[in-house]
Design an enzyme around this catalytic site. Structure first.
Site, short mmCIF file in Angstrom:
data_model
loop_
_atom_site.label_atom_id
_atom_site.label_comp_id
_atom_site.label_asym_id
_atom_site.label_seq_id
_atom_site.Cartn_x
_atom_site.Cartn_y
_atom_site.Cartn_z
N LYS A 90 -12.99 51.84 -42.89
CA LYS A 90 -12.83 51.49 -41.07
C LYS A 90 -11.53 51.39 -40.78
O LYS A 90 -10.98 51.89 -39.66
CB LYS A 90 -13.44 50.06 -41.12
CG LYS A 90 -15.00 50.09 -41.48
CD LYS A 90 -15.38 48.33 -41.02
CE LYS A 90 -14.70 47.47 -41.89
NZ LYS A 90 -15.30 47.33 -43.33
N ARG A 145 -8.00 51.74 -54.30
CA ARG A 145 -6.88 51.31 -53.53
C ARG A 145 -6.31 49.84 -54.22
O ARG A 145 -5.03 49.61 -53.88
CB ARG A 145 -7.80 50.67 -52.10
CG ARG A 145 -6.77 50.27 -51.19
CD ARG A 145 -7.72 49.93 -50.00
NE ARG A 145 -8.42 48.57 -49.84
CZ ARG A 145 -9.30 48.36 -48.86
NH1 ARG A 145 -9.53 48.91 -47.89
NH2 ARG A 145 -9.98 47.36 -48.90
N ARG A 185 -18.61 40.16 -38.15
CA ARG A 185 -19.07 40.03 -39.54
C ARG A 185 -20.23 39.13 -39.85
O ARG A 185 -20.85 39.15 -41.05
CB ARG A 185 -18.24 39.81 -40.45
CG ARG A 185 -17.63 41.10 -41.35
CD ARG A 185 -16.25 40.44 -42.31
NE ARG A 185 -16.00 41.30 -43.30
CZ ARG A 185 -14.88 42.10 -43.32
NH1 ARG A 185 -14.22 42.33 -42.38
NH2 ARG A 185 -14.76 42.69 -44.48
N ARG A 242 -17.79 40.59 -52.56
CA ARG A 242 -17.60 41.32 -50.91
C ARG A 242 -18.77 42.07 -50.78
O ARG A 242 -19.19 41.91 -49.64
CB ARG A 242 -16.26 41.90 -50.90
CG ARG A 242 -15.13 41.02 -50.79
CD ARG A 242 -13.95 41.60 -51.19
NE ARG A 242 -13.36 42.78 -50.26
CZ ARG A 242 -12.58 43.57 -50.77
NH1 ARG A 242 -12.12 43.64 -51.99
NH2 ARG A 242 -12.26 44.63 -49.75
N ARG A 288 -3.29 44.25 -52.64
CA ARG A 288 -4.26 43.21 -52.43
C ARG A 288 -5.06 42.79 -53.43
O ARG A 288 -5.69 43.42 -54.18
CB ARG A 288 -5.09 43.97 -51.33
CG ARG A 288 -4.83 43.93 -49.99
CD ARG A 288 -5.54 45.00 -49.11
NE ARG A 288 -7.14 44.30 -49.17
CZ ARG A 288 -8.25 44.75 -48.21
NH1 ARG A 288 -7.98 45.39 -47.33
NH2 ARG A 288 -9.19 43.92 -48.30
P1 ADP Z 1 -12.46 45.14 -46.30
O1 ADP Z 1 -13.35 45.68 -45.29
O2 ADP Z 1 -12.19 45.96 -47.35
O3 ADP Z 1 -13.39 44.03 -47.00
P2 ADP Z 1 -10.66 43.46 -44.47
O4 ADP Z 1 -9.36 43.88 -44.39
O5 ADP Z 1 -11.65 43.72 -43.42
O6 ADP Z 1 -11.44 44.07 -45.87
O7 ADP Z 1 -11.01 41.95 -44.85
C1 ADP Z 1 -10.51 41.20 -45.96
C2 ADP Z 1 -11.10 40.03 -46.20
O8 ADP Z 1 -10.87 39.27 -44.87
C3 ADP Z 1 -12.55 39.74 -46.21
O9 ADP Z 1 -13.14 39.89 -47.71
C4 ADP Z 1 -12.83 38.31 -45.55
O10 ADP Z 1 -12.40 37.58 -46.44
C5 ADP Z 1 -11.69 38.29 -44.57
N1 ADP Z 1 -12.35 38.63 -43.13
C6 ADP Z 1 -12.00 39.67 -42.37
N2 ADP Z 1 -12.71 39.79 -41.26
C7 ADP Z 1 -13.35 38.79 -41.21
C8 ADP Z 1 -14.47 38.23 -40.43
N3 ADP Z 1 -14.65 39.05 -39.10
N4 ADP Z 1 -14.85 37.02 -40.52
C9 ADP Z 1 -14.77 36.47 -41.66
N5 ADP Z 1 -13.94 36.85 -42.64
C10 ADP Z 1 -13.09 37.95 -42.42
#
Ligand code: ADP
Length: 189
Positions: A14, A128, A89, A146, A134
């Site tokens: 994404k 990654r 999400r 996750r 991270r």
């Molecule tokens: P990925 O898609 O690789 O999991 P992101 O960078 O989108 O990585 O998100 C990293 C973390 O940030 C998620 O695992 C979650 O803990 C938090 N996060 C991101 N977006 C949301 C959201 N919309 N609602 C709740 N937690 C979120």
């Protein structure tokens, strides 16, 4: 105005594609993950709170996430559109977004999901983790959690927009350019 949701499990690409789409369509890219990482990097109260959840591979509570997203939207009142990456999400976030958008007389144009098989996701995230710094990419138990949370809490978001005939799926396997081409074709259709 074009307002897109780029959807898919962790590791589906994404972030990579959202940057390219934002450039091509002149959209503001909002990644809630990036916003949280920025706050965590600056040790802000919001960042410290978010870290409690992110470090376990759990979602940050909706109340925190929705407020942060809404503030970010407010910073770009003249934008021709947004690409949301990592939001909504949960179904509660979908409902909150509906409310925010209806107040602003905005609407979601499309949700586009990147389809990637689970073994490929884990492979990409582990890879990654070697360079991203991270912590949530560097531990296979956090990665697995996750993906589990994605299935339990996030995957219903697809159906939420599908009921409004807004959901589309694109094959997320292939070169970055090939996938980008598929996304553009879906946006333009
Ligand atoms: P990925 O898609 O690789 O999991 P992101 O960078 O989108 O990585 O998100 C990293 C973390 O940030 C998620 O695992 C979650 O803990 C938090 N996060 C991101 N977006 C949301 C959201 N919309 N609602 C709740 N937690 C979120």
């Amino acid at each position: 105005m074009i307002n897109l949701i780029l959807f898919g499990p962790p590791g589906s690409g994404k972030g990579t594609q959202a940057v390219k789409l934002a450039e091509k369509y002149d959209l503001i890219h909002i990644s809630t993950g990036d916003l949280f990482r920025y706050e965590m990097g600056n040790d802000t109260p919001l960042g410290l709170k978010a870290k409690e959840f992110i470090s376990k591979g759990e979602l940050v509570p909706d109340s925190i996430t929705v407020g942060m997203l809404s503030n970010k939207l407010d910073k770009h009142p003249d934008s021709v559109g947004f690409i949301l990456d990592g939001f909504p999400r949960t179904i509660a976030q979908c409902e909150a977004l509906d409310e925010i958008f209806s107040e602003k007389e905005m609407a979601i144009s499309k949700l586009i999901a990147l389809d990637v098989a689970e073994d490929e996701l884990v492979k990409r995230l582990v890879e990654r983790g070697k360079t991203s710094g991270r912590a949530d990419d560097s531990d296979s138990n956090i990665i697995k959690n996750r993906i589990k949370v994605y299935h339990a809490e996030t995957s219903p978001v697809y159906n939420y927009y599908d009921e409004m005939k807004l959901s589309h799926t694109v094959d997320g396997i292939g070169s970055i350019e090939d996938i980008f081409g598929r996304l553009c074709a879906t946006i333009d259709s």
